[in-house]
Scaffold this motif. Structure first.
Motif, short mmCIF file in Angstrom:
data_model
loop_
_atom_site.label_atom_id
_atom_site.label_comp_id
_atom_site.label_asym_id
_atom_site.label_seq_id
_atom_site.Cartn_x
_atom_site.Cartn_y
_atom_site.Cartn_z
N LEU A 286 0.83 -1.22 0.00
CA LEU A 286 0.00 0.00 0.00
C LEU A 286 0.86 1.26 0.00
CD1 LEU A 286 -2.93 -0.90 2.45
CD2 LEU A 286 -3.14 -0.28 0.03
N LYS A 287 1.90 1.23 0.83
CA LYS A 287 2.80 2.38 0.92
C LYS A 287 3.44 2.66 -0.45
CE LYS A 287 6.79 3.70 3.72
NZ LYS A 287 7.53 3.41 4.94
N HIS A 288 3.88 1.59 -1.09
CA HIS A 288 4.51 1.71 -2.40
C HIS A 288 3.52 2.23 -3.44
CE1 HIS A 288 7.37 0.84 -5.55
NE2 HIS A 288 6.39 0.27 -6.23
N LEU A 289 2.33 1.67 -3.44
CA LEU A 289 1.30 2.06 -4.41
C LEU A 289 0.91 3.53 -4.24
CD1 LEU A 289 -0.97 -1.12 -4.38
CD2 LEU A 289 0.52 -0.35 -6.24
N VAL A 290 0.86 3.98 -2.99
CA VAL A 290 0.49 5.38 -2.74
C VAL A 290 1.63 6.31 -3.13
CG1 VAL A 290 0.00 7.06 -0.90
CG2 VAL A 290 -1.23 4.90 -0.94
N ARG A 291 2.85 5.94 -2.72
CA ARG A 291 4.00 6.80 -3.01
C ARG A 291 4.27 6.92 -4.50
NH1 ARG A 291 8.61 5.62 1.46
NH2 ARG A 291 8.17 7.41 2.77
N SER A 292 4.07 5.82 -5.23
CA SER A 292 4.35 5.85 -6.67
C SER A 292 3.23 6.54 -7.45
CB SER A 292 4.54 4.42 -7.19
OG SER A 292 3.31 3.71 -7.03
#
Ligand SMILES: O=C(O)CCC(=O)C(=O)O
Ligand SMILES: [Fe+2]
Length: 223
Positions: A155-161
């Motif tokens: 989730l963190k990766h998907l939001v940051r990207s």
């Protein structure tokens, strides 16, 4: 809350109450060496405006009206579960990007100190991603699926990207924000280490308060 994920009551906290609270928080954060500190329950903030707000019949009535209109059922008679979170320093970062569902149907968020520049620590949410579960067990399954390293990192990766675009709430002190905390995946973004970000949370209505399984899991009889 149903359509855009959150509702806001604007300019409803008196500036004098806010500034007294800011002084209280700044002292406590300084005493904690400029690091993260949280206050749980009304007693931990006794004598402050948050103490009074936790007992305010008008505030409780507002939440009960939202509950009744939103769920179509009678609002329970139960006090708020209230927490004051003060993010500061390096340890504040550990509490950012922790995606979760709250245990309570309604979350009322009262921002007290919000950084205005740099990393502000906005609230981010995926509104209304689940229904109110009829059993504590089903609720637990949701929580396990969300609260594990794989899901959290993804989730963190998907939001940051920028692949996943959550609803971003830039909160202004003086306003009160309402959302379906139980139903919405949410987290706060990090803020700069040299800043303090303080929010008071008022959680209302735990659908599983009487669950026997919950009581057993917590080692307390169902109440
Ligand atoms: O401080 C925030 O912005 C959100 C905190 C939160 O979601 C919680 O404490 O349950
Ligand atoms: Fe939450």
């Amino acid at each position: 809350m149903n359509r855009q994920g959150f509702g806001v009551a604007t300019d409803c906290i008196h500036p004098d109450d806010l500034s007294a609270l800011r002084t209280f928080i700044e002292q406590k954060v300084a005493a904690a060496g400029g690091e993260y500190i949280a206050f749980t329950g009304r007693d931990s903030v006794s004598g402050t405006f948050l103490d009074a707000l936790g007992l305010s019949p008008e505030f409780m009535q507002a939440c009960q009206t939202i509950y009744r209109k939103g769920t179509g059922t009678a609002p329970p008679t139960a006090p708020f579960y209230q927490v004051l979170r003060c993010l500061s320093g390096k340890t504040g970062e550990k509490h950012a990007f922790f995606f979760h569902y709250d245990s309570y149907v309604i979350t009322a968020l009262v921002p007290i100190i919000m950084p205005t520049e740099g990393k502000r620590g906005d609230l981010i949410m995926l509104p209304n991603t689940r229904r109110i579960r009829s059993s504590y067990f089903r609720n637990l399954v949701d929580k396990i699926l969300l609260d594990n390293t794989l899901t959290q990192v993804a989730l963190k990766h998907l939001v940051r990207s920028g692949y996943l675009r959550p609803t971003r709430v830039r909160m202004l002190p003086g306003n009160v924000y309402f959302f379906w905390g139980y139903r919405s995946v949410h987290a706060n973004e990090p803020c700069d280490h040299d800043k303090t970000r303080a929010t008071a949370l008022f959680h209302y209505a735990n659908p599983h308060a009487g669950s026997r399984l919950r009581g057993m899991a917590r080692g307390t009889p169902a109440a």
